[in-house]
Scaffold this active site. Structure first.
Site, PDB file in Angstrom:
ATOM      1  N   LYS A   1     -40.516 -51.497  45.203  1.00 26.04           N
ATOM      2  CA  LYS A   1     -39.511 -50.425  45.044  1.00 26.04           C
ATOM      3  C   LYS A   1     -40.052 -49.329  44.134  1.00 26.04           C
ATOM      4  O   LYS A   1     -39.987 -48.148  44.475  1.00 26.04           O
ATOM      5  CB  LYS A   1     -38.232 -50.998  44.414  1.00 26.04           C
ATOM      6  CG  LYS A   1     -37.282 -49.929  43.887  1.00 26.04           C
ATOM      7  CD  LYS A   1     -36.067 -50.509  43.202  1.00 26.04           C
ATOM      8  CE  LYS A   1     -36.196 -50.777  41.737  1.00 26.04           C
ATOM      9  NZ  LYS A   1     -35.986 -49.630  40.821  1.00 26.04           N
ATOM     10  N   ASN A   2     -40.565 -49.712  42.970  1.00 36.21           N
ATOM     11  CA  ASN A   2     -40.947 -48.696  41.984  1.00 36.21           C
ATOM     12  C   ASN A   2     -42.211 -47.935  42.367  1.00 36.21           C
ATOM     13  O   ASN A   2     -42.478 -46.878  41.804  1.00 36.21           O
ATOM     14  CB  ASN A   2     -41.093 -49.326  40.599  1.00 36.21           C
ATOM     15  CG  ASN A   2     -39.730 -49.667  40.006  1.00 36.21           C
ATOM     16  OD1 ASN A   2     -38.710 -49.277  40.559  1.00 36.21           O
ATOM     17  ND2 ASN A   2     -39.714 -50.392  38.904  1.00 36.21           N
TER      18      ASN A   2
ATOM     19  N   CYS B   1     -27.372 -44.449  31.131  1.00 34.32           N
ATOM     20  CA  CYS B   1     -27.903 -45.546  31.938  1.00 34.32           C
ATOM     21  C   CYS B   1     -27.544 -46.855  31.247  1.00 34.32           C
ATOM     22  O   CYS B   1     -27.597 -46.937  30.014  1.00 34.32           O
ATOM     23  CB  CYS B   1     -29.422 -45.387  32.031  1.00 34.32           C
ATOM     24  SG  CYS B   1     -30.221 -46.705  32.941  1.00 34.32           S
TER      25      CYS B   1
ATOM     26  N   ARG C   1     -32.351 -42.884  28.305  1.00 36.18           N
ATOM     27  CA  ARG C   1     -33.571 -42.641  29.079  1.00 36.18           C
ATOM     28  C   ARG C   1     -33.792 -41.139  29.235  1.00 36.18           C
ATOM     29  O   ARG C   1     -33.458 -40.555  30.271  1.00 36.18           O
ATOM     30  CB  ARG C   1     -33.488 -43.341  30.440  1.00 36.18           C
ATOM     31  CG  ARG C   1     -33.422 -44.840  30.322  1.00 36.18           C
ATOM     32  CD  ARG C   1     -33.250 -45.511  31.662  1.00 36.18           C
ATOM     33  NE  ARG C   1     -34.465 -45.477  32.465  1.00 36.18           N
ATOM     34  CZ  ARG C   1     -34.548 -45.971  33.690  1.00 36.18           C
ATOM     35  NH1 ARG C   1     -33.483 -46.501  34.263  1.00 36.18           N
ATOM     36  NH2 ARG C   1     -35.671 -45.910  34.360  1.00 36.18           N
ATOM     37  N   PRO C   2     -34.376 -40.505  28.214  1.00 36.48           N
ATOM     38  CA  PRO C   2     -34.577 -39.056  28.296  1.00 36.48           C
ATOM     39  C   PRO C   2     -35.674 -38.687  29.301  1.00 36.48           C
ATOM     40  O   PRO C   2     -36.414 -39.564  29.758  1.00 36.48           O
ATOM     41  CB  PRO C   2     -35.025 -38.693  26.881  1.00 36.48           C
ATOM     42  CG  PRO C   2     -35.599 -39.935  26.312  1.00 36.48           C
ATOM     43  CD  PRO C   2     -34.928 -41.092  26.988  1.00 36.48           C
ATOM     44  N   VAL C   3     -35.772 -37.394  29.640  1.00 34.93           N
ATOM     45  CA  VAL C   3     -36.842 -36.940  30.540  1.00 34.93           C
ATOM     46  C   VAL C   3     -37.674 -35.837  29.865  1.00 34.93           C
ATOM     47  O   VAL C   3     -38.336 -35.056  30.526  1.00 34.93           O
ATOM     48  CB  VAL C   3     -36.289 -36.451  31.916  1.00 34.93           C
ATOM     49  CG1 VAL C   3     -35.732 -37.601  32.717  1.00 34.93           C
ATOM     50  CG2 VAL C   3     -35.252 -35.347  31.737  1.00 34.93           C
TER      51      VAL C   3
ATOM     52  N   LEU D   1     -40.417 -35.856  28.246  1.00 33.05           N
ATOM     53  CA  LEU D   1     -41.874 -35.871  28.454  1.00 33.05           C
ATOM     54  C   LEU D   1     -42.236 -35.282  29.821  1.00 33.05           C
ATOM     55  O   LEU D   1     -43.257 -34.609  29.969  1.00 33.05           O
ATOM     56  CB  LEU D   1     -42.417 -37.297  28.328  1.00 33.05           C
ATOM     57  CG  LEU D   1     -42.247 -37.945  26.942  1.00 33.05           C
ATOM     58  CD1 LEU D   1     -42.576 -39.431  26.988  1.00 33.05           C
ATOM     59  CD2 LEU D   1     -43.142 -37.244  25.916  1.00 33.05           C
TER      60      LEU D   1
ATOM     61  N   ASP E   1     -39.149 -54.994  32.907  1.00 35.22           N
ATOM     62  CA  ASP E   1     -38.372 -55.323  34.109  1.00 35.22           C
ATOM     63  C   ASP E   1     -38.339 -56.828  34.408  1.00 35.22           C
ATOM     64  O   ASP E   1     -37.683 -57.254  35.368  1.00 35.22           O
ATOM     65  CB  ASP E   1     -38.919 -54.553  35.325  1.00 35.22           C
ATOM     66  CG  ASP E   1     -38.688 -53.053  35.194  1.00 35.22           C
ATOM     67  OD1 ASP E   1     -37.842 -52.650  34.379  1.00 35.22           O
ATOM     68  OD2 ASP E   1     -39.355 -52.284  35.911  1.00 35.22           O
TER      69      ASP E   1
ATOM     70  N   ILE F   1     -39.274 -51.427  25.078  1.00 40.02           N
ATOM     71  CA  ILE F   1     -39.224 -50.227  25.935  1.00 40.02           C
ATOM     72  C   ILE F   1     -37.796 -49.667  25.943  1.00 40.02           C
ATOM     73  O   ILE F   1     -37.587 -48.477  25.726  1.00 40.02           O
ATOM     74  CB  ILE F   1     -39.677 -50.548  27.391  1.00 40.02           C
ATOM     75  CG1 ILE F   1     -41.012 -51.309  27.389  1.00 40.02           C
ATOM     76  CG2 ILE F   1     -39.753 -49.263  28.227  1.00 40.02           C
ATOM     77  CD1 ILE F   1     -42.210 -50.552  26.890  1.00 40.02           C
TER      78      ILE F   1
ATOM     79  N   ARG G   1     -29.958 -52.832  44.785  1.00 40.79           N
ATOM     80  CA  ARG G   1     -30.785 -51.639  44.548  1.00 40.79           C
ATOM     81  C   ARG G   1     -32.263 -51.994  44.548  1.00 40.79           C
ATOM     82  O   ARG G   1     -33.099 -51.148  44.840  1.00 40.79           O
ATOM     83  CB  ARG G   1     -30.442 -51.017  43.192  1.00 40.79           C
ATOM     84  CG  ARG G   1     -29.058 -50.444  43.118  1.00 40.79           C
ATOM     85  CD  ARG G   1     -28.841 -49.784  41.798  1.00 40.79           C
ATOM     86  NE  ARG G   1     -29.963 -48.878  41.529  1.00 40.79           N
ATOM     87  CZ  ARG G   1     -30.233 -48.343  40.352  1.00 40.79           C
ATOM     88  NH1 ARG G   1     -29.472 -48.623  39.329  1.00 40.79           N
ATOM     89  NH2 ARG G   1     -31.248 -47.542  40.191  1.00 40.79           N
TER      90      ARG G   1
HETATM   91  N1  EPU Z   1     -39.129 -41.917  27.749  1.00 44.21           N
HETATM   92  C1  EPU Z   1     -39.009 -40.860  26.896  1.00 44.21           C
HETATM   93  N2  EPU Z   1     -39.075 -39.608  27.408  1.00 44.21           N
HETATM   94  C2  EPU Z   1     -39.294 -39.373  28.742  1.00 44.21           C
HETATM   95  C3  EPU Z   1     -39.416 -40.478  29.621  1.00 44.21           C
HETATM   96  C4  EPU Z   1     -39.332 -41.757  29.075  1.00 44.21           C
HETATM   97  O1  EPU Z   1     -38.813 -41.021  25.704  1.00 44.21           O
HETATM   98  O2  EPU Z   1     -39.371 -38.212  29.158  1.00 44.21           O
HETATM   99  C5  EPU Z   1     -39.040 -43.288  27.209  1.00 44.21           C
HETATM  100  C6  EPU Z   1     -37.906 -44.104  27.848  1.00 44.21           C
HETATM  101  O3  EPU Z   1     -36.674 -43.889  27.219  1.00 44.21           O
HETATM  102  C7  EPU Z   1     -38.412 -45.516  27.703  1.00 44.21           C
HETATM  103  C8  EPU Z   1     -39.922 -45.356  27.863  1.00 44.21           C
HETATM  104  O4  EPU Z   1     -40.198 -43.989  27.590  1.00 44.21           O
HETATM  105  O5  EPU Z   1     -38.155 -46.008  26.422  1.00 44.21           O
HETATM  106  C9  EPU Z   1     -40.447 -45.713  29.214  1.00 44.21           C
HETATM  107  O6  EPU Z   1     -39.688 -45.059  30.233  1.00 44.21           O
HETATM  108  P1  EPU Z   1     -40.337 -44.597  31.584  1.00 44.21           P
HETATM  109  O7  EPU Z   1     -40.266 -43.117  31.709  1.00 44.21           O
HETATM  110  O8  EPU Z   1     -41.705 -45.218  31.701  1.00 44.21           O
HETATM  111  O9  EPU Z   1     -39.373 -45.224  32.664  1.00 44.21           O
HETATM  112  P2  EPU Z   1     -39.196 -44.690  34.132  1.00 44.21           P
HETATM  113  O10 EPU Z   1     -40.488 -44.160  34.617  1.00 44.21           O
HETATM  114  O11 EPU Z   1     -37.995 -43.835  34.213  1.00 44.21           O
HETATM  115  C10 EPU Z   1     -39.900 -46.861  35.414  1.00 44.21           C
HETATM  116  C11 EPU Z   1     -39.219 -47.863  36.297  1.00 44.21           C
HETATM  117  C12 EPU Z   1     -38.268 -48.721  35.465  1.00 44.21           C
HETATM  118  C13 EPU Z   1     -39.074 -49.400  34.367  1.00 44.21           C
HETATM  119  C14 EPU Z   1     -39.803 -48.356  33.515  1.00 44.21           C
HETATM  120  C15 EPU Z   1     -40.700 -48.946  32.454  1.00 44.21           C
HETATM  121  C16 EPU Z   1     -39.087 -46.753  38.433  1.00 44.21           C
HETATM  122  C17 EPU Z   1     -38.242 -46.168  39.496  1.00 44.21           C
HETATM  123  N3  EPU Z   1     -38.469 -47.182  37.352  1.00 44.21           N
HETATM  124  O12 EPU Z   1     -38.857 -46.041  34.890  1.00 44.21           O
HETATM  125  O13 EPU Z   1     -37.767 -49.692  36.353  1.00 44.21           O
HETATM  126  O14 EPU Z   1     -38.228 -50.163  33.548  1.00 44.21           O
HETATM  127  O15 EPU Z   1     -40.622 -47.525  34.380  1.00 44.21           O
HETATM  128  O16 EPU Z   1     -41.646 -49.779  33.018  1.00 44.21           O
HETATM  129  O17 EPU Z   1     -40.285 -46.848  38.577  1.00 44.21           O
HETATM  130  C18 EPU Z   1     -36.246 -51.296  37.181  1.00 44.21           C
HETATM  131  O18 EPU Z   1     -36.928 -51.359  38.212  1.00 44.21           O
HETATM  132  O19 EPU Z   1     -35.347 -52.130  36.913  1.00 44.21           O
HETATM  133  C19 EPU Z   1     -36.498 -50.207  36.222  1.00 44.21           C
HETATM  134  C20 EPU Z   1     -35.603 -49.820  35.322  1.00 44.21           C
END
Ligand code: EPU
Length: 444
Positions: A22-23, A120, A125-127, A129, A321, A343, A415
């Site tokens: 999925k991811n 969430c 979960r900010p964006v 970065l 995960d 995380i 999901r």
């Molecule tokens: N973070 C920031 N700023 C950002 C983005 C992330 O501070 O701009 C922080 C997050 O809050 C978190 C850490 O960085 O503490 C890691 O987050 P990341 O961005 O890596 O998560 P993601 O890419 O949104 C993916 C998976 C998640 C998985 C995480 C970590 C997908 C669709 N989702 O999310 O999967 O937990 O990486 O490995 O690929 C799941 O499948 O259940 C799931 C939640």
């Protein structure tokens, strides 16, 4: 809404094939937005999140064809209308991973609007970065009325740059995918430092390179991208799902079963298997490792499981995960385990539900102390799923518990796991999907 009714205590046995990831599929699907030529993806799992992503791609002018059913679903994607630029809140709020259209859309169409994902269940979960990375590539970013708008420089093309992707909790996975895919069409060289090393990033780079991109270093903390003027079509097999595989391994161990998992991405599961070995669970290859790092494995476990300390980390560490599923397994171990979540420090909604099944868990901040084996094991109870991996945790707990467990709100599970009840039933579990309306009304 559906629920699962599970009669615990049946040992799992038999053979199961791991589905496509999925991811990996979510950012791979978004890569189709980077070209006007067809992109074929093989082994895409049939999941609610994938259906949402396909709906979003359709709104963004991408035609999707289901072109047969080999091992998993084969999809052909082709952009036929590039006029749309908005990922609506309606879709983003059901699936945060919608954010992965940000980079491809900006790079190819020069402008994109994506609803800002909200809260969430697993924590903040900010964006930021993602946005900082795109700004470094020359984009102008504004946030207004709940939407992110990103615009390319007036030349229409992003510009290569050096970008640091590490945050307080480590690198970001989808942020790395976004910047890496946007950089493919940028002018010049981009170097992403502190890039996420997750295997899903390697899979995305593999597809992008097959489309004509020039990416090196994916899977390491430094990714280099030499921009090209355009990308073409490609045909790609999605990597197998390491989290699905890890979940079934833990489910098997929790019932003291013995199963063979085909197409298990063992190479991506080193940390999980290392921890499992300390618990007393063996995951042994029974076939040659493929070039993509997958093979068939046999899962067996010792009669008495041992407690361990486990801390989640970015890859190649123990994955967040699998934290909830591991906690369910540690409830069966003989002694005290310590689980630390680095995380998503709030990703513990399963703790209260496990306690309803008789688990002894004390949580303090990002750490949970699990007293395993208390009262001779878990006891079936009505529980409620709160997010995807917490649902999987409760199902593992239900499979091992004495008596009947009812897990409500399994839409969270759908999901990320394809027909889990059918897979578990084929391995000998007594598990049934029912409409929640058929259940006794909840007290309270
Ligand atoms: N973070 C920031 N700023 C950002 C983005 C992330 O501070 O701009 C922080 C997050 O809050 C978190 C850490 O960085 O503490 C890691 O987050 P990341 O961005 O890596 O998560 P993601 O890419 O949104 C993916 C998976 C998640 C998985 C995480 C970590 C997908 C669709 N989702 O999310 O999967 O937990 O990486 O490995 O690929 C799941 O499948 O259940 C799931 C939640």
């Amino acid at each position: 809404m559906d629920a699962f009714v599970i009669e615990g205590g049946r040992q799992l046995s038999g053979t199961l094939r791991v589905n496509g990831s999925k991811n990996a599929s979510l950012p791979l699907l978004a890569c189709a937005l980077l070209t006007d030529e067809p992109v074929t993806l093989r082994g895409v799992p049939k999941l609610a999140d994938i259906a949402n992503m396909l709906r979003l791609l359709a709104e963004l002018g991408c035609e999707v064809g289901d072109i047969g059913s080999g091992k998993g679903r084969e999809l052909s994607l082709r952009v036929t209308d590039s006029s749309a630029s908005t990922a609506r809140y309606d879709i983003v709020r059901t699936m945060r991973a919608s954010i992965c259209v940000l980079g491809p859309m900006l790079a190819k169409r020069g402008e994109v609007r994506v609803a800002l994902p909200g809260g969430c269940a697993i924590g903040h979960r900010p964006v930021d970065l993602h946005l900082r990375g795109l700004e470094a590539l020359g984009a102008t970013i504004t946030i207004d009325a709940g939407y992110i708008t990103a615009t390319a420089p007036s030349s229409g093309r992003l510009k290569g740059a050096s970008i640091f992707m590490g945050g307080n909790s480590g690198p970001t996975v989808l942020g790395t995918a976004n910047i890496m895919s946007a950089a493919c069409l940028a002018e010049g060289r981009t170097v992403i430092e502190s890039a996420a090393c997750e295997p899903e990033i390697v899979d995305v780079a593999r597809l992008l390179n097959a489309m004509g991109a020039k990416i090196s270093g994916a899977g390491t903390p430094r990714i280099t991208v030499e921009g090209v003027e355009q990308l073409g079509g490609a045909d790609h097999e999605v990597m197998s799902d390491r989290i699905e595989a890890g979940t079934y391994i833990m489910a098997c161990a929790a019932t003291h079963g013995e199963i063979v998992l085909e197409n298990c991405p063992l190479d991506s599961l080193m940390a999980a298997c290392d921890h499992l070995e300390r618990v007393g669970v063996r995951v042994e290859p029974v076939s040659e490792m493929s070039e993509r790092g997958a093979c068939d494995v046999r899962v067996t476990s010792e009669r008495v499981l041992k407690p361990i300390e486990v801390t989640t980390h970015p890859h190649p560490g123990f994955p967040t995960d699998l934290q909830a599923q591991m906690m369910a397994l540690l409830c069966m171990a003989n002694g005290i385990s310590v689980v630390t979540e680095r995380i998503y420090t709030e990703r513990f909604l399963h703790v209260a539900e496990l306690s309803r099944m008789g688990a002894h868990i004390i949580r303090q901040g990002p750490t949970a102390v699990v007293s395993g084996g208390a009262n001779g094991g878990l006891v079936g109870a009505p529980v409620m799923a709160s997010d995807l991996r917490a649902s999987a945790c409760l199902i593992i707990a239900g499979l091992s518990a004495r008596g009947t467990t009812t897990v409500r709100r399994v839409y969270h599970l759908d999901r990320g796991y394809e027909k889990m009840e059918e897979s578990l039933a084929a391995l000998g579990a007594t598990i049934e999907r029912v409409d929640e309306k058929e259940l006794e009304p909840e007290e309270g």
